[in-house]
Design a protein around this motif. Structure first.
Motif, PDB file in Angstrom:
ATOM      1  N   PRO A 158     -28.245 -36.738 -31.261  1.00  0.00           N
ATOM      2  CA  PRO A 158     -26.884 -36.412 -31.691  1.00  0.00           C
ATOM      3  C   PRO A 158     -26.559 -34.946 -31.419  1.00  0.00           C
ATOM      4  CG  PRO A 158     -28.374 -36.623 -33.566  1.00  0.00           C
ATOM      5  CD  PRO A 158     -29.143 -37.046 -32.367  1.00  0.00           C
ATOM      6  N   ARG A 159     -25.259 -34.675 -31.264  1.00  0.00           N
ATOM      7  CA  ARG A 159     -24.829 -33.281 -31.071  1.00  0.00           C
ATOM      8  C   ARG A 159     -25.047 -32.498 -32.368  1.00  0.00           C
ATOM      9  NH1 ARG A 159     -18.831 -32.934 -28.922  1.00  0.00           N
ATOM     10  NH2 ARG A 159     -19.402 -31.058 -27.804  1.00  0.00           N
ATOM     11  N   VAL A 160     -25.682 -31.365 -32.260  1.00  0.00           N
ATOM     12  CA  VAL A 160     -25.896 -30.511 -33.437  1.00  0.00           C
ATOM     13  C   VAL A 160     -25.489 -29.094 -33.079  1.00  0.00           C
ATOM     14  CG1 VAL A 160     -27.774 -31.919 -34.368  1.00  0.00           C
ATOM     15  CG2 VAL A 160     -28.297 -30.083 -32.737  1.00  0.00           C
ATOM     16  N   LEU A 161     -25.215 -28.305 -34.119  1.00  0.00           N
ATOM     17  CA  LEU A 161     -24.872 -26.905 -33.882  1.00  0.00           C
ATOM     18  C   LEU A 161     -26.125 -26.137 -33.472  1.00  0.00           C
ATOM     19  CD1 LEU A 161     -22.604 -26.362 -37.013  1.00  0.00           C
ATOM     20  CD2 LEU A 161     -21.853 -26.344 -34.629  1.00  0.00           C
ATOM     21  N   PRO A 162     -25.988 -25.122 -32.618  1.00  0.00           N
ATOM     22  CA  PRO A 162     -27.138 -24.271 -32.299  1.00  0.00           C
ATOM     23  C   PRO A 162     -27.617 -23.561 -33.571  1.00  0.00           C
ATOM     24  CG  PRO A 162     -25.314 -23.864 -30.787  1.00  0.00           C
ATOM     25  CD  PRO A 162     -24.779 -24.727 -31.882  1.00  0.00           C
ATOM     26  N   GLU A 163     -28.880 -23.189 -33.586  1.00  0.00           N
ATOM     27  CA  GLU A 163     -29.443 -22.540 -34.764  1.00  0.00           C
ATOM     28  C   GLU A 163     -28.642 -21.282 -35.123  1.00  0.00           C
ATOM     29  OE1 GLU A 163     -33.559 -21.783 -34.320  1.00  0.00           O
ATOM     30  OE2 GLU A 163     -33.811 -21.003 -36.349  1.00  0.00           O
ATOM     31  N   GLY A 164     -28.302 -21.160 -36.388  1.00  0.00           N
ATOM     32  CA  GLY A 164     -27.590 -19.975 -36.859  1.00  0.00           C
ATOM     33  C   GLY A 164     -26.089 -20.033 -36.674  1.00  0.00           C
ATOM     34  N   VAL A 165     -25.593 -21.103 -36.095  1.00  0.00           N
ATOM     35  CA  VAL A 165     -24.148 -21.226 -35.850  1.00  0.00           C
ATOM     36  C   VAL A 165     -23.561 -22.206 -36.865  1.00  0.00           C
ATOM     37  CG1 VAL A 165     -22.383 -21.999 -34.204  1.00  0.00           C
ATOM     38  CG2 VAL A 165     -24.371 -20.716 -33.403  1.00  0.00           C
ATOM     39  N   THR A 166     -22.460 -21.838 -37.482  1.00  0.00           N
ATOM     40  CA  THR A 166     -21.817 -22.720 -38.465  1.00  0.00           C
ATOM     41  C   THR A 166     -20.426 -23.152 -38.028  1.00  0.00           C
ATOM     42  OG1 THR A 166     -20.963 -20.816 -39.658  1.00  0.00           O
ATOM     43  CG2 THR A 166     -23.065 -21.728 -40.419  1.00  0.00           C
ATOM     44  N   GLU A 167     -19.927 -22.558 -36.949  1.00  0.00           N
ATOM     45  CA  GLU A 167     -18.583 -22.898 -36.477  1.00  0.00           C
ATOM     46  C   GLU A 167     -18.688 -23.558 -35.102  1.00  0.00           C
ATOM     47  OE1 GLU A 167     -17.311 -18.846 -36.952  1.00  0.00           O
ATOM     48  OE2 GLU A 167     -15.870 -19.456 -38.482  1.00  0.00           O
ATOM     49  N   ALA A 168     -18.285 -24.826 -35.044  1.00  0.00           N
ATOM     50  CA  ALA A 168     -18.404 -25.568 -33.784  1.00  0.00           C
ATOM     51  C   ALA A 168     -17.363 -25.118 -32.768  1.00  0.00           C
ATOM     52  CB  ALA A 168     -18.246 -27.059 -34.049  1.00  0.00           C
ATOM     53  N   ARG A 217     -14.398 -23.886 -37.694  1.00  0.00           N
ATOM     54  CA  ARG A 217     -15.304 -25.010 -38.014  1.00  0.00           C
ATOM     55  C   ARG A 217     -14.996 -26.227 -37.129  1.00  0.00           C
ATOM     56  NH1 ARG A 217     -19.695 -25.533 -41.105  1.00  0.00           N
ATOM     57  NH2 ARG A 217     -18.849 -27.244 -42.348  1.00  0.00           N
ATOM     58  N   PRO A 218     -13.749 -26.690 -37.107  1.00  0.00           N
ATOM     59  CA  PRO A 218     -13.479 -27.846 -36.248  1.00  0.00           C
ATOM     60  C   PRO A 218     -13.476 -27.446 -34.777  1.00  0.00           C
ATOM     61  CG  PRO A 218     -11.449 -27.105 -37.248  1.00  0.00           C
ATOM     62  CD  PRO A 218     -12.546 -26.285 -37.873  1.00  0.00           C
ATOM     63  N   THR A 219     -13.763 -28.407 -33.942  1.00  0.00           N
ATOM     64  CA  THR A 219     -13.837 -28.138 -32.511  1.00  0.00           C
ATOM     65  C   THR A 219     -12.464 -28.283 -31.857  1.00  0.00           C
ATOM     66  OG1 THR A 219     -15.020 -28.757 -30.507  1.00  0.00           O
ATOM     67  CG2 THR A 219     -14.365 -30.542 -31.938  1.00  0.00           C
ATOM     68  N   PRO A 220     -12.166 -27.487 -30.822  1.00  0.00           N
ATOM     69  CA  PRO A 220     -10.923 -27.715 -30.075  1.00  0.00           C
ATOM     70  C   PRO A 220     -10.976 -29.090 -29.411  1.00  0.00           C
ATOM     71  CG  PRO A 220     -11.957 -25.646 -29.410  1.00  0.00           C
ATOM     72  CD  PRO A 220     -12.946 -26.383 -30.253  1.00  0.00           C
ATOM     73  N   THR A 221      -9.886 -29.799 -29.454  1.00  0.00           N
ATOM     74  CA  THR A 221      -9.887 -31.147 -28.878  1.00  0.00           C
ATOM     75  C   THR A 221      -8.824 -31.336 -27.807  1.00  0.00           C
ATOM     76  OG1 THR A 221      -8.592 -31.786 -30.815  1.00  0.00           O
ATOM     77  CG2 THR A 221     -10.934 -32.355 -30.834  1.00  0.00           C
ATOM     78  N   SER A 222      -8.011 -30.312 -27.573  1.00  0.00           N
ATOM     79  CA  SER A 222      -6.989 -30.423 -26.517  1.00  0.00           C
ATOM     80  C   SER A 222      -7.222 -29.356 -25.461  1.00  0.00           C
ATOM     81  CB  SER A 222      -5.584 -30.246 -27.098  1.00  0.00           C
ATOM     82  OG  SER A 222      -5.300 -28.868 -27.282  1.00  0.00           O
ATOM     83  N   ASP A 281      -6.927 -28.856 -32.431  1.00  0.00           N
ATOM     84  CA  ASP A 281      -8.313 -29.140 -32.794  1.00  0.00           C
ATOM     85  C   ASP A 281      -8.479 -30.469 -33.519  1.00  0.00           C
ATOM     86  OD1 ASP A 281      -7.533 -28.698 -35.438  1.00  0.00           O
ATOM     87  OD2 ASP A 281      -8.129 -26.593 -35.394  1.00  0.00           O
ATOM     88  N   ALA A 282      -9.743 -30.714 -33.890  1.00  0.00           N
ATOM     89  CA  ALA A 282     -10.097 -31.965 -34.559  1.00  0.00           C
ATOM     90  C   ALA A 282      -9.459 -32.060 -35.941  1.00  0.00           C
ATOM     91  CB  ALA A 282     -11.612 -32.066 -34.675  1.00  0.00           C
ATOM     92  N   ALA A 283      -9.070 -30.927 -36.507  1.00  0.00           N
ATOM     93  CA  ALA A 283      -8.462 -30.924 -37.843  1.00  0.00           C
ATOM     94  C   ALA A 283      -6.976 -31.259 -37.780  1.00  0.00           C
ATOM     95  CB  ALA A 283      -8.660 -29.567 -38.513  1.00  0.00           C
ATOM     96  N   ARG A 284      -6.491 -31.710 -36.649  1.00  0.00           N
ATOM     97  CA  ARG A 284      -5.112 -32.158 -36.446  1.00  0.00           C
ATOM     98  C   ARG A 284      -4.126 -30.999 -36.399  1.00  0.00           C
ATOM     99  NH1 ARG A 284      -5.520 -34.686 -41.532  1.00  0.00           N
ATOM    100  NH2 ARG A 284      -3.236 -34.708 -41.606  1.00  0.00           N
TER     101      ARG A 284
END
Lengths: 583, 274
Positions: A454-464, A486-491, A505-508
């Motif tokens: 599964p996709r995971v954040l890199p170590e030490g990163v909290t914002e996708a 935090r949410p990823t860009p989706t457009s 982004d994913a947060a609409r």
């Protein structure tokens, strides 16, 4: 169920095609879209996937700007005709908005009112009831249309080119380009230059398509094939052949050019990005340490002959499905009285930005963006060195690879603003484990040779999420600003002469950033993750902003990184159109 | 028995995934209803399955053992070599249409999600090395200068790669991956490759359909260890009753010689059960 849906679709298709002329009874004027307009579009139009042949994703409109953007209000909205993953690119000309959606449905809408003018529903063959991959592809159709003269050119999931009348949606001609029974399928649209429809086929990782993945040119008037270029078998280039080791063309896969190319009218050259090799792991594909050209490369083709002018490989010897097909942007900058003609791109999923001399393909510079561990260095001559520690030497050997198989960078296109000479790029911080693993589903059959974690954040990163502005010069690309979330860009993103960059982004949330500073100057929550390619246009002196929303794989595949943001249950595939209040 | 099974199907046949944008499939694609199975089960098949006819016969035998009518449904096919989107379609098919999916590889590397369970194997078939040259009796007889073909992404290919990676480079045969076994056969016959490693049911199909392939012989794969694939079926994990019933039916038709008879009927070399 699928058969039923297909039957209903077919019935509807017949109705839609018949009813179109009645619905198109109007006195609209539609001026032919010319090569000159596609190279230098009128400010009020958005004529192609990224606005112009140069793929900059930049609009000259400036009524919506830093001072006025906060006044934006909804003008109209429209639900898309089909569910599925939402990656559409609305095109606008002479007050008509052309919207393509999944399953190759095209609608023409009044760009001012949102009223429907016509709908074209492509009749897909019955066969896909048992061709699930094609059905799957039909649910993820990207920017599948182009405007040229008084026509709309559509590429389809069953590997056809269909030319429609722009004013009434009637089919002018259609051509079966390649055999969908073998697995060929269009997932992106064409560009049209000098009466040539230049398109790129997908499905090049399916058993039946071994040895051939193509960029093709067809005559705009007749559909006659003019040339084709095979991205994994170039008999004119011994270096290309040798790069596959002992693997002959009939045992090669991959090399899909699945993002629409750009075009330089001055040199009559078209530029395309090419995807990964197949199978993903060199252990399985048998190519040894070969670089497997032209996968993960930029290729420059002569539009008259289809011959290769140059190539540059951004990621040789890919072992991790880190394709490099994304937008190739053409940028001219004047330095000391001399115009430098560049090609700028975040070419691949690992998120590395490149500047190339687009006349020669010479490497100029590179710049890393998100966390990545597959490229260890790039020499001054542009030779890319990979991290050989991440190349599996045994079946089942697992490595944590950054960026992830879904990026880093993905199909969401960045934009270049001549105002700031900066390239704005939507990105995601993500890693995943990769292991070459034989994974039969039906016994004895070939369905899988790689296992991804599964996709995971890199170590030490909290914002996708990351939107990065890269200051571009002929000698360097440097960070101008970063916007992390935090949410990823989706457009994709859109830059305008109003000094803004639009994206979502994913947060609409659709947002506008200040091009200079990265400050968010406007934000609006909509019904679903922001998707596709936002665009802008003008009608009767008023500027409009069109924002696609809907089902997003880019959101779902890393939603565990922002669990506090619930994703909607429904797809909600729609477009929302904003404008400033009328005076 | 039949009525009881039907009632149980009514209760448990609905195995929907979570309906939110957290998978790669838009939720509109899923049927949010239970199937009313009555006295039949929907049995799906991969149309590209190498043992399709055999699996259809086994499904009918399982149906007979359970006193259920088998509704045979042609499943999906045409997937990329990397398996992209395959599991999306498995999930859709198992949710919307299939009670059982036949012909599934029973292996530790099975890619299916925990939402689905694999039954016990109803048959086991080997991977074989087929050559045209009459002088070769084992793989070791083939000169290292010649190439081999392997069935792409198969357990036989994995087995060969694992062996080859343990040998010095000059002790290996160069291997080319093939997804089209007809093409691989042609390349053996025209001498481009010395031999091919593929699943025995795949070879049986080629021998049955191509007269020119009669010259092919199976030889010992030594020094490469032999490998085989076990074949079972996929059912919903939530439908533990159905899975138990099918496992019992498989046991019964393995024990009573039904499977062995079908193996012989289809010209396969393998064994019933594990």
């Amino acid at each position: 169920m699928k058969t039923l849906i297909k039957s209903l679709l077919m019935a509807t298709a017949a109705f839609a095609v018949i009813s179109a002329p009645a619905l198109a009874q109007n006195t609209r004027e539609y001026s032919p879209v010319t090569d000159e307009m596609l190279a230098n579009p009128p400010a009020e139009d958005w004529l192609s996937f990224r606005g112009a042949y140069n793929n900059q994703g930049y609009s000259k409109l400036d009524l919506i700007n830093k001072d006025t953007v906060d006044d934006l209000e909804l003008a109209w909205a429209w639900p898309m005709a089909e569910a599925g993953i939402q990656e559409t690119a609305p095109l606008i000309h002479d007050g008509i908005l052309f919207l393509q959606t999944n399953n190759n449905i095209v609608e023409a809408l009044d760009a001012k009112t949102g009223d429907r003018i016509w709908t074209y529903i492509h009749e897909l063959p019955e066969l896909p009831a048992s061709w699930s991959y094609q059905l799957n592809q039909a649910r993820r159709q990207k920017a599948s249309i182009a405007l040229y003269q008084d026509k709309v050119v559509l590429t389809t999931v069953d590997a056809k080119i269909v030319v429609l009348n722009a004013l009434d949606g009637k089919v002018v001609w259609e051509k079966q380009v390649l055999d969908y029974n073998k697995g060929y399928s269009y997932t992106v649209g064409p560009i049209v230059v000098d009466n040539k429809i230049i398109s790129a086929i997908s499905g090049c990782s399916i058993a039946g398509t071994a040895g051939g993945c193509y960029i093709l040119a067809h005559d705009f008037e007749t559909g006659e094939e003019l040339w084709r270029f095979n991205t994994i078998n170039d008999p004119d280039n011994p270096e290309q052949q040798a790069s596959w080791g002992e693997v002959p063309p009939e045992n090669r896969w991959g090399g899909t050019p699945w993002t629409i190319g750009s075009y330089d009218p001055e040199t009559r050259t078209t530029f395309w990005g090419i995807g990964m090799p197949g199978p993903y792991s060199e252990l399985i594909r048998g190519s040894g340490d070969g670089s497997v050209l032209y996968t993960n490369s930029t290729i420059a083709l002569d539009i008259d002959t289809g011959k290769l002018k140059w190539y540059y490989q951004h990621l040789p010897r890919d072992n991790w499905d880190l394709d490099s097909p994304f937008e190739r942007i053409l940028v001219d900058q004047e330095v000391d009285g001399e115009v430098k003609k560049m090609l700028v791109t975040v070419a691949g999923k690992n998120g590395i930005a490149f500047g190339l001399d687009r006349e020669t393909g010479k490497y100029l510079w590179h710049k890393e963006t998100v966390h990545q561990n597959v490229v260890t260095g790039i020499d001054p001559d542009g030779t890319v060195h990979i991290n050989e520690d991440l190349v599996a030497k045994a079946v089942g050997e697992e490595h944590l690879v950054c960026a992830s198989v879904s990026g880093g960078k993905l199909w969401q296109a960045g934009s270049y603003s001549p105002l700031t000479q900066a390239y704005y790029v939507p990105l995601t911080e993500a890693c995943n484990t990769v292991a070459p693993t034989q994974t039969e589903f039906t016994a004895g059959n070939a369905v899988g040779a790689m296992k991804f974690g599964p996709r995971v954040l890199p170590e030490g990163v909290t914002e996708a999420g990351l939107v990065q502005a890269i200051a571009v010069t002929p000698t360097s690309g440097k960070t101008k600003w970063d916007y992390r979330s935090r949410p990823t860009p989706t457009s994709s993103v859109l830059a305008t002469a109003g000094g803004l960059v639009f994206g979502g982004d994913a947060a609409r949330d659709v947002k506008a950033w200040d091009q200079e500073t990265g400050e968010v100057v406007w934000s609006q929550r909509l019904n679903a993750p922001i998707g596709g390619y936002p665009a802008t246009y003008a009608v009767d002196g008023e500027q409009y902003l069109v924002v696609p929303t809907g089902y997003s794989n880019s959101a779902s595949s890393i939603s565990s990184a922002f669990p506090e943001i619930p994703l909607p249950t429904g797809s909600g595939n729609s477009i929302f159109v904003f404008k400033l209040p009328s005076k | 028995m039949r009525q009881f099974l039907s009632a149980v199907f009514l209760l448990v046949a609905c195995a929907l995934p979570a309906l939110a944008q957290n998978s790669s499939i838009p939720p509109e694609e899923f049927n949010n209803t239970s199937r009313l199975s009555g006295d039949s089960i929907n049995v799906c098949f991969d149309r590209t399955s190498l043992g399709l006819a055999f699996d259809q016969d086994v499904a009918r035998a399982i149906g007979d053992a359970l006193f259920l009518r088998v509704e045979a449904i042609e499943g999906f096919g045409g997937f990329p070599l990397n398996g992209d989107a395959l599991l999306d379609e498995v999930t859709l098919a198992m949710t919307n249409t299939c009670d059982v999916f036949m012909g599934v590889s029973v292996s530790p590397n099975s890619p299916v999600s925990d939402a689905f369970a694999i039954t016990r194997p109803y048959a086991t078939f080997p991977f074989v090395l087929a050559v045209a040259d009459p002088d070769w009796q084992r793989l070791g007889d083939i000169p290292k200068s010649r190439k081999l073909g392997t069935a792409m992404a198969s357990m036989g290919e994995m087995n060969y790669i694992t062996w080859a990676q343990q040998q010095p480079e000059n002790e290996r045969w160069v291997r080319l991956p093939y997804a089209d076994f007809d093409l691989m056969t042609t390349r053996v016959l025209d001498g481009s490759i010395a031999g091919m490693i593929l699943w025995q049911p795949a070879l049986a199909r080629i021998l049955a359909s191509r007269p020119d392939a009669k010259v092919l012989r199976v030889i010992d794969s030594a020094p490469v260890p032999s490998s085989e694939t076990r074949v079972g079926a996929l059912v919903s994990s939530r439908n533990s009753f159905l899975r138990a019933q099918i496992d019992e039916a498989i046991d019964a038709i393995v024990r009573d010689g039904t499977i062995a008879g079908l193996i012989e009927k289809h010209g396969y070399s393998g064994r019933a059960g594990e």
